[in-house]
Design an enzyme around this catalytic site. Structure first.
Site, PDB file in Angstrom:
ATOM      1  N   THR A  66      -1.068   7.487  -0.820  1.00 28.75           N
ATOM      2  CA  THR A  66      -2.365   7.367  -1.511  1.00 28.75           C
ATOM      3  C   THR A  66      -3.203   6.204  -0.996  1.00 28.75           C
ATOM      4  O   THR A  66      -4.396   6.131  -1.286  1.00 28.75           O
ATOM      5  CB  THR A  66      -2.133   7.120  -3.019  1.00 28.75           C
ATOM      6  OG1 THR A  66      -1.485   5.843  -3.157  1.00 28.75           O
ATOM      7  CG2 THR A  66      -1.269   8.198  -3.649  1.00 28.75           C
ATOM      8  N   ASP A  71       4.487  -5.767   9.624  1.00 30.07           N
ATOM      9  CA  ASP A  71       5.561  -5.389  10.552  1.00 30.07           C
ATOM     10  C   ASP A  71       5.539  -6.267  11.802  1.00 30.07           C
ATOM     11  O   ASP A  71       6.593  -6.649  12.334  1.00 30.07           O
ATOM     12  CB  ASP A  71       5.425  -3.919  10.960  1.00 30.07           C
ATOM     13  CG  ASP A  71       5.931  -2.987   9.868  1.00 30.07           C
ATOM     14  OD1 ASP A  71       6.650  -3.453   8.965  1.00 30.07           O
ATOM     15  OD2 ASP A  71       5.590  -1.783   9.922  1.00 30.07           O
ATOM     16  N   ASP A  77       0.108  -2.714  12.159  1.00 30.24           N
ATOM     17  CA  ASP A  77       0.583  -3.151  10.840  1.00 30.24           C
ATOM     18  C   ASP A  77       0.920  -4.643  10.902  1.00 30.24           C
ATOM     19  O   ASP A  77       1.906  -5.045  11.530  1.00 30.24           O
ATOM     20  CB  ASP A  77       1.825  -2.335  10.452  1.00 30.24           C
ATOM     21  CG  ASP A  77       2.237  -2.604   9.018  1.00 30.24           C
ATOM     22  OD1 ASP A  77       2.451  -3.784   8.667  1.00 30.24           O
ATOM     23  OD2 ASP A  77       2.329  -1.637   8.237  1.00 30.24           O
ATOM     24  N   ARG A 124       0.844  -1.187   0.000  1.00 28.73           N
ATOM     25  CA  ARG A 124       0.000   0.000   0.000  1.00 28.73           C
ATOM     26  C   ARG A 124       0.876   1.232   0.000  1.00 28.73           C
ATOM     27  O   ARG A 124       1.700   1.404   0.880  1.00 28.73           O
ATOM     28  CB  ARG A 124      -0.815   0.000   1.295  1.00 28.73           C
ATOM     29  CG  ARG A 124      -2.261  -0.090   1.065  1.00 28.73           C
ATOM     30  CD  ARG A 124      -3.074  -0.175   2.306  1.00 28.73           C
ATOM     31  NE  ARG A 124      -2.639   0.488   3.506  1.00 28.73           N
ATOM     32  CZ  ARG A 124      -3.475   0.886   4.449  1.00 28.73           C
ATOM     33  NH1 ARG A 124      -4.764   0.730   4.292  1.00 28.73           N
ATOM     34  NH2 ARG A 124      -3.035   1.439   5.559  1.00 28.73           N
TER      35      ARG A 124
HETATM   36  C1  PRP Z   1      -1.302  -4.507   4.439  1.00 24.98           C
HETATM   37  C2  PRP Z   1      -2.140  -5.747   4.587  1.00 24.98           C
HETATM   38  C3  PRP Z   1      -2.945  -5.755   3.326  1.00 24.98           C
HETATM   39  C4  PRP Z   1      -3.178  -4.287   3.089  1.00 24.98           C
HETATM   40  C5  PRP Z   1      -4.571  -3.948   3.544  1.00 24.98           C
HETATM   41  O1  PRP Z   1      -0.227  -4.742   3.621  1.00 24.98           O
HETATM   42  O2  PRP Z   1      -1.386  -6.914   4.787  1.00 24.98           O
HETATM   43  O3  PRP Z   1      -2.271  -6.325   2.214  1.00 24.98           O
HETATM   44  O4  PRP Z   1      -2.215  -3.571   3.883  1.00 24.98           O
HETATM   45  O5  PRP Z   1      -4.866  -2.637   3.272  1.00 24.98           O
HETATM   46  P1  PRP Z   1      -5.905  -2.214   2.141  1.00 24.98           P
HETATM   47  O6  PRP Z   1      -7.134  -3.074   2.336  1.00 24.98           O
HETATM   48  O7  PRP Z   1      -6.166  -0.768   2.438  1.00 24.98           O
HETATM   49  O8  PRP Z   1      -5.267  -2.408   0.809  1.00 24.98           O
HETATM   50  P2  PRP Z   1       0.941  -3.652   3.393  1.00 24.98           P
HETATM   51  O9  PRP Z   1       0.616  -2.815   2.196  1.00 24.98           O
HETATM   52  O10 PRP Z   1       1.191  -2.916   4.666  1.00 24.98           O
HETATM   53  O11 PRP Z   1       2.164  -4.523   2.959  1.00 24.98           O
HETATM   54  P3  PRP Z   1       2.973  -5.643   3.765  1.00 24.98           P
HETATM   55  O12 PRP Z   1       2.080  -6.855   3.859  1.00 24.98           O
HETATM   56  O13 PRP Z   1       4.148  -5.857   2.894  1.00 24.98           O
HETATM   57  O14 PRP Z   1       3.330  -5.097   5.122  1.00 24.98           O
HETATM   58  N1  URA Z   2      -2.677  -2.843   6.884  1.00 21.91           N
HETATM   59  C1  URA Z   2      -2.356  -3.282   8.123  1.00 21.91           C
HETATM   60  O1  URA Z   2      -1.409  -4.060   8.296  1.00 21.91           O
HETATM   61  N2  URA Z   2      -3.100  -2.837   9.153  1.00 21.91           N
HETATM   62  C2  URA Z   2      -4.141  -2.010   9.008  1.00 21.91           C
HETATM   63  O2  URA Z   2      -4.790  -1.661  10.000  1.00 21.91           O
HETATM   64  C3  URA Z   2      -4.452  -1.563   7.707  1.00 21.91           C
HETATM   65  C4  URA Z   2      -3.699  -2.002   6.667  1.00 21.91           C
END
Ligand code: PRP
Ligand code: URA
Length: 209
Positions: A108, A203, A200, A104
């Protein structure tokens, strides 16, 4: 219209409440995410089709049941979805595993694609897309569009925590995809994080920040 299954199993609810706590460390967080994924997999596979088969026990011949119908695949959305794969495979060990890489954009909140590798016969499989978090729904809807472009027709989406905004977007864009949700939370905050959520997920699973 897609079915929405919010998991009521006491073990799932207990474990989700546990990992929401900010003082749960990486090792425990990762282990419990895996346990929740296994329990959710059990619930989300209740309707898989069975056929009658003849079997021979050491004592007698009898009839038993065996899975039939489409073969399965699990597709985690990287990174955080990786935390759910082993839990899924503990129950459906012959499933193939594909990977979709999306992150994400922090400004944005829109998903940015960086990887896609799917089983060669994925269009013939029933695909479980897994990601712990469904927030705006940008990542999950994009991942499912990618699968549909490859010809996948039978898709289920599984997440541990969802926001109403993400559920709405999924229903609008993919009304054919059933949703399996561990807990449906209140809302998103101004940074598009789920409230109360768990922070997150990526993380916390991988110990980054
Ligand atoms: C997080 C999560 C989803 C997304 C959800 O991933 O694991 O994939 O955000 O958010 P959304 O519904 O608004 O798209 P992130 O982009 O943080 O990546 P990561 O898994 O690499 O930490
Ligand atoms: N992605 C995450 O990991 N946590 C949230 O709350 C939203 C998006």
């Amino acid at each position: 219209m897609a079915e929405i299954h919010v998991m009521e199993h006491p073990l799932i609810q207990h474990k989700i409440s546990y990992i929401r706590r900010e003082d749960v460390g990486t090792k425990e967080f990762r282990e419990v995410i895996g346990e929740i994924a296994g329990l959710m997999c059990y619930e989300a596979t209740r309707d898989l089709k069975l056929k009658d088969i003849k079997i021979k026990t050491p004592i007698a011949e009898t009839w038993g049941k065996e899975l039939t119908g489409k073969k399965l695949a699990v597709v985690p959305i990287l990174r955080a979805g990786l935390g759910m794969v082993d839990g899924m495979l503990s129950l459906i060990p012959t499933a193939k595993v594909g990977h979709i890489g999306l992150y994400r954009d922090p400004e944005t909140f829109k998903p940015v694609e960086y990887y896609c590798k799917l089983p060669a016969d994925c269009e013939e499989r029933e695909v479980f897309v897994v990601d712990p978090m469904l927030a705006t729904g940008g990542s999950s809807t994009a991942a499912i569009h990618m699968l549909k472009e490859k010809g996948v027709k039978h898709i289920r989406f599984m997440c541990i925590i969802a926001a109403p905004e993400g559920v709405k977007k999924m229903q609008e864009e993919h009304p054919d995809v059933d949703l399996y949700i561990g807990a449906l939370d209140e809302r998103l905050n101004e940074h598009a994080y789920i409230v109360p959520g768990l922070g997150d997920a990526g993380d916390r699973i991988f110990g980054t920040k």
